[in-house]
Design a protein around this motif. Structure first.
Motif: not given
Ligand code: NAP
Length: 246
Positions: A13, A15-16, A18, A41, A67-68, A97-98, A171, A175, A203-204, A206
Motif C-alpha cells: 500500500e 501509493k500515498r 506513509l 492498487r 489490490d489487497a 495495511a489500512d 479498523y 488492528k 498520529w500522522v 495523511t
Molecule cells: N495516519 C495515521 O495517523 C496513522 C496512525 C496509526 C497507524 N497508521 C497506520 O499506518 C498505515 C498507513 O496509513 P496512512 O495514514 O498512510 O493511510 P492513507 O494515507 O489512507 O493511505 C492508505 C494507502 O492504502 C492503499 N490502499 C487502500 N486500499 C487498498 C487496497 N485494497 N489495495 C491496495 N492498496 C490499498 C491506498 O491506496 P489507494 O490510493 O489506491 O487507495 C494508500 O496507498 C496503516 O496501517 C494505518 O493503520 C496510521
C-alpha cells in the motif's frame, strides 16, 4: 533523512500516505544492492507520485500492482515478487495495511482483517530464504523481518475511552488482531530467526490521520530510525516511533 541497510524490502500500500513517504525516503538514501518492491492498487493513475519515484530511481524501486482486497491479485503479486527476488530472498516485509471502515458490516470487518493479515504465508518462504542466506546468527531488521503497522485504535485498554473520537469498529478490531498476529507469528517464526514486530507511527497527517498530527516526513524518519536498530530484543514488541497526539 533516515535509511535502512536491508537488501530486499517489500512495502504494501505504497501509493500515498506513509507507504509513499517510506519509498521516498528509502530511495533518496538507498544502500548499494538495496531494492524496494512497492505495492500499489492502481499504479498507472495520472500524476502517481510512487510511479514518478520509480521512474527517477529505476534500479531501486519496482512498483507492482496489488489490490489487497482481491485474493487473485494477492497471489499474482506474490508470484511476481518471488520471480524478481533471486536466491537471497526477502529481508523486510512492511505491512502498511489500512482499512478505516466505519460501517459495522460483516464485509467491512472481514476486509479489515484480511488487510492486516498481510498475506504473510505468501512471503514466508522468501523471508526464510533471506534468514538462511544471511549467514549471521540472531535476528535483525536487515536479515529477515516482518513489520506490521499498528494504531492506538487497536488498543483494548485505550479504545473504549476514545471511541467517540475514533468510531471505527472494523479498523480497531483488525488492528487489535494485527497485534495478536504479530505476537503469535513471533512465536511461530522464532526458530527461523525472522523478527516480527509492530510499529506505531504516531498520529500522522495523511488522508487517514487528518490534520492535528505529525507530518509523514517526521513520522517516517522516526520509523526508519527504529527499523534500522531492531534486534531480537524487539521481537514481538510494539514500538511507538513518533509522537502520539490524541
Ligand atoms: N495516519 C495515521 O495517523 C496513522 C496512525 C496509526 C497507524 N497508521 C497506520 O499506518 C498505515 C498507513 O496509513 P496512512 O495514514 O498512510 O493511510 P492513507 O494515507 O489512507 O493511505 C492508505 C494507502 O492504502 C492503499 N490502499 C487502500 N486500499 C487498498 C487496497 N485494497 N489495495 C491496495 N492498496 C490499498 C491506498 O491506496 P489507494 O490510493 O489506491 O487507495 C494508500 O496507498 C496503516 O496501517 C494505518 O493503520 C496510521
Amino acid at each position: 533523512m533516515a535509511a535502512t541497510k536491508a537488501g530486499k524490502i517489500l512495502i504494501t500500500e505504497a501509493k500515498r500516505g506513509l507507504g509513499l513517504e517510506m519509498i521516498k525516503q528509502l530511495s533518496e538514501n538507498s544502500c548499494p544492492n538495496q531494492h524496494i518492491f512497492a505495492a500499489c492498487r492502481d499504479p498507472d493513475v495520472p500524476n502517481s507520485e510512487s510511479k514518478e519515484l520509480a521512474r527517477k530511481h529505476p534500479s531501486v524501486i519496482t512498483i507492482i500492482r496489488l489490490d489487497a482486497d482481491d485474493p487473485s491479485s494477492v497471489k499474482d503479486f506474490a508470484k511476481k515478487v518471488g520471480s524478481l527476488l533471486g536466491n537471497n530472498g526477502l529481508n523486510q516485509l512492511v505491512n502498511n495495511a489500512d482499512r478505516k471502515r466505519k460501517l459495522i458490516e460483516i464485509e467491512s470487518i472481514v476486509k479489515s482483517f484480511k488487510a492486516t493479515n498481510c498475506n504473510l504465508p505468501e512471503y514466508l518462504p522468501y523471508l526464510q530464504m533471506a534468514a538462511k542466506a544471511s549467514g549471521t546468527p540472531g535476528m535483525s531488521s536487515n536479515k529477515a523481518a516482518v513489520m506490521k503497522i499498528f494504531s492506538v485504535v487497536g488498543s483494548i485498554s485505550t479504545m473504549p475511552s476514545i471511541y467517540e473520537q475514533f468510531p471505527t469498529l472494523p479498523y480497531g478490531a483488525s488492528k487489535a488482531g494485527c497485534n495478536m498476529l504479530t505476537v503469535l507469528a513471533a512465536e511461530e517464526f522464532k526458530a527461523d530467526e525472522i523478527l516480527c514486530m509492530t510499529l506505531h507511527p504516531g498520529w500522522v497527517k495523511t488522508e487517514l490521520g487528518g490534520v492535528k498530527s505529525n507530518t509523514a516526513l517526521e513520522s517516517m524518519e522516526g520509523m526508519l530510525r527504529v527499523i534500522d536498530s531492531l534486534t531480537e530484543k524487539q521481537h514481538a514488541v510494539l514500538q511507538t516511533t513518533c509522537k502520539l497526539i490524541l
